[in-house]
Design an enzyme around this catalytic site. Structure first.
Site, PDB file in Angstrom:
ATOM      1  CG  HIS A 233      42.095  39.093  43.659  1.00  0.00           C
ATOM      2  ND1 HIS A 233      42.662  38.981  44.894  1.00  0.00           N
ATOM      3  CD2 HIS A 233      40.788  39.298  43.863  1.00  0.00           C
ATOM      4  CE1 HIS A 233      41.728  39.126  45.809  1.00  0.00           C
ATOM      5  NE2 HIS A 233      40.585  39.309  45.210  1.00  0.00           N
TER       6      HIS A 233
ATOM      7  NE  ARG B 221      45.814  43.358  52.480  1.00  0.00           N
ATOM      8  CZ  ARG B 221      45.040  44.418  52.637  1.00  0.00           C
ATOM      9  NH1 ARG B 221      43.880  44.485  52.026  1.00  0.00           N
ATOM     10  NH2 ARG B 221      45.414  45.413  53.412  1.00  0.00           N
TER      11      ARG B 221
ATOM     12  CD  GLU C  29      37.483  47.614  53.074  1.00  0.00           C
ATOM     13  OE1 GLU C  29      36.897  48.459  52.362  1.00  0.00           O
ATOM     14  OE2 GLU C  29      37.789  46.482  52.682  1.00  0.00           O
TER      15      GLU C  29
ATOM     16  CE1 TYR D   2      42.317  44.940  48.486  1.00  0.00           C
ATOM     17  CE2 TYR D   2      42.306  42.616  47.902  1.00  0.00           C
ATOM     18  CZ  TYR D   2      42.236  43.614  48.856  1.00  0.00           C
ATOM     19  OH  TYR D   2      42.088  43.279  50.171  1.00  0.00           O
TER      20      TYR D   2
ATOM     21  CG  ASP E 265      40.600  40.331  50.699  1.00  0.00           C
ATOM     22  OD1 ASP E 265      39.669  40.806  51.391  1.00  0.00           O
ATOM     23  OD2 ASP E 265      41.759  40.761  50.749  1.00  0.00           O
TER      24      ASP E 265
ATOM     25  CD  GLU F   2      40.611  38.996  57.186  1.00  0.00           C
ATOM     26  OE1 GLU F   2      40.011  39.693  58.018  1.00  0.00           O
ATOM     27  OE2 GLU F   2      40.966  37.820  57.403  1.00  0.00           O
TER      28      GLU F   2
ATOM     29  CG  ASP G 122      39.699  46.093  50.298  1.00  0.00           C
ATOM     30  OD1 ASP G 122      39.244  46.992  49.558  1.00  0.00           O
ATOM     31  OD2 ASP G 122      40.613  46.278  51.115  1.00  0.00           O
TER      32      ASP G 122
END
Ligand SMILES: [Zn+2]
Ligand SMILES: [Zn+2]
Length: 748
Positions: A347, A302, A9, A300, A85, A87, A83
């Site tokens: 995660h 988040r 992204e 990562y 997650d 999103e 990523d």
């Protein structure tokens, strides 16, 4: 064309990954989401299972064309690698949609990694899966829910309070936290109390008067004054207790999103948004010469999991043994466990990807802020595998020798106390932040010793309310209440500030008048939207959708019909009140001489002429919003009004051409400098950063077309709104157009 294609992204991430993969791979970026809900209408097909009506995001046609072209030219595999997650999963799904890949595709595979290192990318390419439909559905459900709440609610606010307002789902609950804290502060009645401290000859250590539980005594004034008289009578205190014990302090768990935002705020004063920006830069790749190019320095960012991979733990333990010696290595590997609410999102904590890269070694490749954040993450991760700190704690208690004073404190079970700690073994504190203070050593005393008083200090104080939230404490509170998630904490605060519902002044978040007004309106008419438990429940249900134990259709069917009915009823029942008027003032209208009224606008107060035929508006200069620099007071600067607004002028201005800008108390969310009001080329006022041109932050000031649709939807870092840091100030034409559109809607 390369044989295989990797789609991520962000261009920065693409560049780093390209460096790891050979010429058999091409890496391209979507630059955030590519399709989304339309900005001009609701965009949810309520009759047909609450499906999203997707449209191409403005300006993304070219990106979509180039993705399609690259996919077509790929003979091998297309790796969807955004990523790890919801999103990211949604972006992977969007790419699959525009390229018409089936749900289970041999050619298009989802590749997931939690750190951008050669090993992690290689492993992800080896172990691919299908796009996870449940994670995608959870992302869609959040998007739809935010839209279904934000759109009609904003429309209602326009009609009933003021044009241009908006309300969103999660932010409204966060706004309530800020507003209610402000209410609490305003309602607080300070009461006087007294505290006592003592000092003795031969030492600098301060003793504090405490009660039986060890808490500082806050005496009511009558009692305090009586005690003060007694204490002044005689100058000797007796040691009644002297205890020594060993205490150990274990390292805190490694950082996750919320604790990283809190720690960076407390240690360096970073806002949540700044922290996420620097973390993203560290995650996506920094050019490190020792490692031969771009590498992602942290995992990562988040995440709400404190787990660390076995390899990471082993690497950290290896480093500790080599660098600090075996005596600092904790006997067994410490493993922290969080039960992840969503298994697919299990995660890791935020940790360095190459722990052997000490902060000092990478400093020259990082910006000062990146370095600070990296050092923080590195320290916290390494500390987890180090031995506890061992302290020797001494506790000394004294009471006055004089009999009346002694009787007084004995009756209350009070005593003067001091606690001192001496470090026996540093343990993980070996890594402590350089600026942490050392503790003063205690005098050598034994029970029964009499000490000569050198000072008794009685202080008259007033109780104070709890302080306002700052980024750190608000994130902590939201996490506690279950409002928001790692991906949204920073953007929730950002949205409240962008909407001008709250300001950040000297690090603290203060609700604006319009923010208070909107919050109270919602509390009165839409209790659910600002209810903490309800907001938390919604987050939980979104987790359930991600876990495939609930469907978005079921969730929305349970929520929306009642809410829609509520909106409809409130549309009829709420009478438009003059909520925004602050009443008549002494100011006379420049055009007709009528006494003007002060009103609250979305961007602060302004004067308006109540004369129906005039309706003249004039600006209100609210001095309380400005920060007055020291130079102004020292130099005797005076306030002047010129063609470009108000400014500070040298007392001999204009002979002495020295002026100072009007700095706002509010500070820049990107760089912490004060904000200033400026004017654009066309004369339009806007609020920008005083550090311009070094910082190009602009606080969007005007209502934009499509804002009702976007109203208060917390954008995550990948949404188009955050990929461009400069928000353009919309031209007059657009504002007029959307204003007239709203009017026609109103008359319908
Ligand atoms: Zn007038
Ligand atoms: Zn700035």
């Amino acid at each position: 064309m390369a044989k295989n294609l990797v789609i991520v992204e962000s261009p920065a991430k693409a560049k780093t990954i390209q460096g790891y993969l050979g010429k058999d791979f091409a890496v391209i970026a979507t630059v955030g989401h590519i399709i989304d809900l339309p900005t001009s209408k609701l965009g949810v097909d309520i009759e047909n299972g609450y499906e999203m009506v997707y449209t191409t995001i403005k300006g993304k046609d070219k990106v979509i064309e180039s993705i399609k072209k690259a996919v077509k030219a790929t003979s091998g595999t297309v790796y969807l690698a955004p990523d790890p997650d919801r999103e990211g999963e949604a972006i992977a799904w969007q790419v699959a949609q525009i390229c018409k890949f089936p749900a289970k595709s041999e050619k298009a595979r989802r590749a997931v990694f939690h750190e951008i290192t050669k090993e992690a990318i290689g492993a992800a390419i080896q172990n691919t899966r299908d796009v996870d439909a449940s994670l995608v559905e959870a992302q869609q459900a959040r998007r739809i829910l935010d839209r279904l709440v934000g759109y009609p609610l904003s429309m209602l606010l326009w009609k009933k309070i003021q044009f241009g307002l908006s309300a969103g789902r999660v932010q409204s609950a966060a706004l309530r936290l800020i507003v209610e804290r402000e209410d609490e502060i305003k309602a607080f009645v300070p009461t006087p109390y007294m505290t006592f401290t003592s000092k003795y000859k031969g030492t600098d250590v301060v003793f504090t008067l405490v009660d039986a539980k060890g808490s500082m005594v806050k005496a009511v004034p009558e009692q305090g004054n009586e005690l003060k008289k007694l204490l002044d009578l005689q100058g000797k205190h007796e040691v009644i207790e002297h205890k020594t014990k060993t205490v150990t302090s274990s390292p805190p768990p490694p950082l996750v999103t919320s604790t990283m935002q809190q720690a960076a705020n407390q240690t360096y004063g970073f806002t949540a948004k700044m922290t996420m920006k620097f973390a993203q830069e560290l995650y996506q790749g920094v050019n490190i010469k020792e490692k031969g190019g771009l590498i992602g320095l942290i995992s990562y960012m988040r995440t709400d999991s404190v787990n660390m991979s076995e390899q990471a733990i082993a690497a950290i333990r290896d480093l500790i043994e080599k660098k600090y010696g075996k005596e600092y290595l904790h006997d067994t590997a410490r493993r922290y466990k969080t039960k992840s609410a969503v298994a697919q999102e299990a995660h890791e904590a935020i940790r360095p990807t190459h722990v052997e890269l000490l902060p000092s070694m990478v400093r020259e490749y990082l910006t000062p802020q990146q370095y600070k954040l990296y050092a923080l993450i590195w320290r916290r991760a390494v500390a987890t595998q180090m031995k506890p700190q061992i302290l020797e704690e001494e506790n000394v208690k004294t009471v006055p020798v004089q009999s009346e004073a002694r009787t007084f404190v004995d009756k209350e079970k009070w005593a003067f106390e001091t606690v001192a700690q001496r470090e026996v073994f540093a343990g993980y504190r070996l890594l402590k932040h350089a600026e942490e203070k050392e503790i003063k050593p205690l005098p050598v005393v034994s029970k029964g010793d009499q000490l000569t008083v050198s000072e008794i200090k009685a202080e008259n104080l007033m109780t104070t309310p709890r302080s306002r939230f700052n980024d750190a404490t608000l994130v902590k509170e939201m996490e506690k209440l279950g409002i928001g998630r790692p991906s949204t904490y920073a953007s929730i605060i950002g949205t409240l500030i962008a909407r001008n519902y709250a300001l950040r002044e000297m690090k603290f978040l203060i609700p604006t008048e319009i923010g208070i007004l909107v919050c109270n309106f919602l509390k009165k008419h839409f209790v659910k939207i600002v209810d903490y438990a309800f907001t938390a429940q919604m987050e939980k249900e979104l987790d359930e959708i991600a876990n495939a134990t609930l469907t978005k259709k079921k969730m929305l069917e349970a929520f929306y019909p009642d809410f829609a009915k509520d909106i409809e009823e409130k549309n009829k029942s709420i009478v438009k009140e003059e909520l925004t008027s602050l009443g008549e003032t002494d100011k006379e209208c420049r055009k007709c001489g009528t006494k003007m009224h002060l009103k609250i606008g979305p961007w602060g107060q302004y004067y308006v002429c109540p004369n129906e035929k005039c309706k003249n508006k004039e600006p209100f200069v609210d001095m309380t919003k400005y920060f007055v620099p020291e130079e102004v007071d020292k130099g005797g600067y005076i306030l002047k009004k010129g063609r470009f607004g108000v400014f500070w002028a040298h007392p001999d201005y204009p002979e002495v051409k020295k002026t100072l800008p009007m700095l706002l108390k509010e500070v820049c969310p990107d760089c912490d400098a004060h904000l200033v009001e400026r004017k654009g080329k066309t004369g339009r006022p806007f609020i920008g950063c005083s550090a311009y041109p070094n910082c190009k932050y602009i606080k969007s000031r005007f209502f934009k077309k499509g804002d009702a649709a976007k109203s208060g939807e917390a954008s995550t870092a990948k949404s188009p709104a955050e990929t461009t840091s400069i928000k353009k100030v919309v031209s007059k034409k657009v504002i007029k157009k959307s204003a007239s559109k709203a009017k026609t809607k109103r008359t319908k």
